[in-house]
Structure formats: C-alpha cells, structure tokens
Design an enzyme around this catalytic site. Structure first.
Site, PDB file in Angstrom:
ATOM      1  N   THR A  87       0.187   0.763   6.887  1.00  0.00           N
ATOM      2  CA  THR A  87       0.253  -0.303   5.964  1.00  0.00           C
ATOM      3  C   THR A  87       0.409  -1.553   6.722  1.00  0.00           C
ATOM      4  OG1 THR A  87       1.626  -1.531   4.416  1.00  0.00           O
ATOM      5  CG2 THR A  87       2.838   0.319   5.509  1.00  0.00           C
ATOM      6  N   GLY A  88       0.015  -2.488   6.234  1.00  0.00           N
ATOM      7  CA  GLY A  88      -0.002  -4.005   7.028  1.00  0.00           C
ATOM      8  C   GLY A  88      -1.220  -4.859   6.887  1.00  0.00           C
TER       9      GLY A  88
ATOM     10  N   GLY B  88      -4.370  -5.477   7.036  1.00  0.00           N
ATOM     11  CA  GLY B  88      -5.746  -4.432   7.233  1.00  0.00           C
ATOM     12  C   GLY B  88      -6.388  -5.155   8.375  1.00  0.00           C
TER      13      GLY B  88
ATOM     14  N   ARG C 213     -13.885  -7.820  -0.183  1.00  0.00           N
ATOM     15  CA  ARG C 213     -13.161  -7.453   0.979  1.00  0.00           C
ATOM     16  C   ARG C 213     -12.674  -5.852   1.174  1.00  0.00           C
ATOM     17  NH1 ARG C 213      -7.675  -5.717   2.317  1.00  0.00           N
ATOM     18  NH2 ARG C 213      -7.002  -6.541   4.488  1.00  0.00           N
ATOM     19  N   VAL C 214     -12.765  -5.344   2.277  1.00  0.00           N
ATOM     20  CA  VAL C 214     -12.417  -4.007   2.465  1.00  0.00           C
ATOM     21  C   VAL C 214     -11.243  -4.063   3.653  1.00  0.00           C
ATOM     22  CG1 VAL C 214     -12.853  -1.631   3.000  1.00  0.00           C
ATOM     23  CG2 VAL C 214     -14.307  -2.830   1.449  1.00  0.00           C
ATOM     24  N   GLY C 215     -10.147  -3.551   3.466  1.00  0.00           N
ATOM     25  CA  GLY C 215      -9.024  -3.458   4.419  1.00  0.00           C
ATOM     26  C   GLY C 215      -9.291  -2.152   5.258  1.00  0.00           C
ATOM     27  N   ASP C 216      -8.229  -2.111   5.864  1.00  0.00           N
ATOM     28  CA  ASP C 216      -7.873  -0.652   6.766  1.00  0.00           C
ATOM     29  C   ASP C 216      -7.831   0.571   6.044  1.00  0.00           C
ATOM     30  OD1 ASP C 216      -5.422  -1.669   6.096  1.00  0.00           O
ATOM     31  OD2 ASP C 216      -4.569  -0.011   7.551  1.00  0.00           O
TER      32      ASP C 216
ATOM     33  N   THR D 249       0.941  -1.255  -0.064  1.00  0.00           N
ATOM     34  CA  THR D 249       0.000   0.096  -0.040  1.00  0.00           C
ATOM     35  C   THR D 249       0.705   1.302   0.028  1.00  0.00           C
ATOM     36  OG1 THR D 249      -1.776  -1.153   1.113  1.00  0.00           O
ATOM     37  CG2 THR D 249      -1.461   1.199   1.530  1.00  0.00           C
TER      38      THR D 249
END
Ligand code: ASP
Length: 330
Positions: free
Chosen positions: A246-247, A249, A223-226, A195
């Site tokens: 970043t990481g 999520g 899917r949605v991350g952070d 990211t």
C-alpha cells in the site's frame, strides 16, 4: 504442528493518534479484527490460503472505512474506479482487474480471472462483461461512493488548483497567509492511501496474497496503480513469501516492490524482515512512501511502512491476534 497464519493491511498513510478520533479508531480496530478473524477461521479449519485471503479482503471491501470496494476514493471525474489482484504462491498463477466501475468485490473477480480465464489481467468493460458471464451482480457506481470521499475529492481539487496558481503575494499588512507548499502536497498524498490487502500461509505450506483498492483520490480517469500489478502491489511464491503493498502506487510499480521482497529472499538469502525493509527503503529513495505486509513460508510476518501509520493486523497459530494502527514498528 505446521505454522499457519494471516496478515492484513487497510492502507498506510498519515494516520496519527492526535487526529484519529477514538470512536473512529475503535471502528477501524473492530473491522481489522473482523478481517483477520474471517481469514484465520478458514485456516484453522484446514482451509487454504487463497480462500483466507479472499475472505479477509472481502470484509474490508464491504466496509466504507477503507479505500476498496464500498468507500473507495473518487477519481478526478467523481467516480470510483477499482483495481485488485491475487496470487497463488503454490502455482504462481495470478489474476488481476483494473478500472472496474460496477463489481461489488473486485478481489473475487481477480480470482475468477486467475481460475476461469486464460489471462492474468483484464480491465474495464471487458472485465465487467466477463463478470456478467459468470453471473456477477452489477452494482451502480453510486454503491461505492460515500460523502466522506466526496469531501476528500473536493479538498484534493482545491489544493490542486491552489498549487497550479502558485504562491500568492502577501497582502500588505497581513502577517499570516497560508500557502500550499510541497509539504501540503505531500500531506495530501499521504492522507489518501487506504488500500486493503492480505497475505496468508495455510497448514499445507501454501502461500497466497491479494490487494484491492480504489487507487488514489483525484487520480486521472484510467490511471492504474500498483495494486493490480503482479510483482508491484502483490506477489506470492511458496519458495519465499506472500506480499501485499500500500502506498503511492507509481513508486511501487517503479520499484517492483512485492516481487523485490521475494527476490531478495530467494537470490540474496535475506530474511523476510530484511527483505521487506529493503524494498520499502527503495521506495523512499525514489521519493515515495507506503508500506507492505508479508508472511513467509514459516509463518514469520513483516509489516514495514514509511508513513506515520498503517492499518494492520495478523494472527498465526503461534501468535494471538495483533491489531495496530499507528507508527512505532518501522
Ligand atoms: N497503492 C494504491 C495505489 O497507488 C493506493 C493505496 O495504497 O492506497 O493505487
């Protein structure tokens, strides 16, 4: 003179000196430097932190090296699905997009949602219809896809299948059989971050932060991350700091990392460095890994991460450009 500056990341992960070919390392360093310069030049000319954040992130979105915009990772269905968010630390206004398939620079649309709609977050078709209304160019999903990401997806699917089958019995007479273990799973997860994000302080004392991503390789459709979640992947408040994460999520959402950094500063009186390290430790405690970049209202920067490396760089009015990739600055 008031301090100002910008700090950026191009993702945290299992980035090792031993496995990153020197020619590729140079490409990463050049692109990170270009992104720092794009934002810093605006700040130096008296521009605002929001413009600087967008300018830096667009450089990284347009580069196939990073997991955002062109070169984003592929989901399980083989498509790029993009998320982004931005926050204005002066007004605490924010904008976010998730599940985009056809917008070249998701970070621009996140900003337009913040400034030109009544909402904070829009997803999928609705967000893209809104973009069309603003005259955005609609690009085919293939624009984002690269051969490297296709190989990465194939590898992720292979490992997933091996994991599902479980360890196979050692054939008689064979001494060396490779199993996919929890560690391999960990390795796989670690290699897929990438990211991009930026956080800036301008000469007027205003903070802003933004993050843009393709998410995680082989993620489930939808899917949605952070990264597009305000408070998890991105946060900015003039009273404290601007943060981009970043990481992995899912862990960053559960720990509310970006907002936690600002809260620890505001309510506990921690310094930026202490707050940023505390928030990353919380992610580790939950079982996740990753990193963040942050700048506070005085122009101090923090770049903690719990992975082997993180593509990162910064420049302030008091500190010449720094570009780093590998670990040592935990
Ligand atoms: N945090 C991003 C996500 O989970 C992935 C990354 O940082 O590369 O979507």
């Amino acid at each position: 003179m008031r301090n100002f500056g910008i700090v950026i990341h191009g993702g945290a992960g299992n980035i090792l000196r031993e496995t990153l070919p020197p020619a590729l390392e140079s490409q990463y360093r050049r692109k990170l430097s270009e992104a720092v310069s794009a934002g810093y030049a605006l700040l130096e000319q008296g521009g605002n932190s929001l413009d600087a954040v967008i300018a830096s992130i667009m450089v990284l979105e347009d580069s196939p090296l990073f997991n955002a915009g062109k070169g984003a990772v592929l989901n399980a269905a083989g498509a790029c699905e993009l998320d982004a968010s931005v926050m204005n630390g002066r007004t605490l206004e924010a904008g976010a997009v998730a599940g985009l398939h056809h917008i070249r620079n998701p970070i621009r649309l996140a900003r337009d949602i913040m400034e030109k709609s009544a909402h904070v977050m829009m997803v999928g078709d609705g967000a893209e219809i809104f973009a069309r209304g603003l005259g955005y160019e609609i690009v085919p999903n293939e624009y984002f896809q690269t051969a490297f990401r296709q190989r990465q997806l194939a590898e992720a699917k292979r490992l997933e299948q091996e994991r599902a089958q479980g360890p196979r019995p050692t054939p008689a007479g064979s001494e060396r059989v490779t199993f996919v273990t929890v560690d391999d799973n960990h390795f796989l997860r670690e290699t897929i971050f990438g990211t991009v994000g930026a956080a800036a302080l301008d000469g007027q004392g205003n903070l802003a932060a933004g993050t843009s991503t393709g998410g995680m390789t082989n993620k489930q459709f939808g899917r949605v991350g952070d990264s597009p979640i305000i408070g998890a992947g991105t946060y900015a408040d003039n009273a404290t700091a601007a943060v981009s994460c970043t990481g992995h999520g899912e862990y960053f959402i559960r720990a509310g990392v970006a907002h936690a950094v600002c809260s620890l500063m505001e309510y506990q009186g921690l310094t930026l460095g202490e707050a940023a390290a505390t928030a990353i430790r919380k992610v580790n405690k939950l079982g996740g890994t990753g990193g963040l970049i942050a700048i506070d209202a005085k122009g101090n920067v923090a770049l903690p991460f719990s992975t082997a490396g993180m593509y990162r760089g910064y420049r302030t009015a008091r500190q010449s450009e720094v570009i780093e990739i590998f670990g040592n600055a935990r």
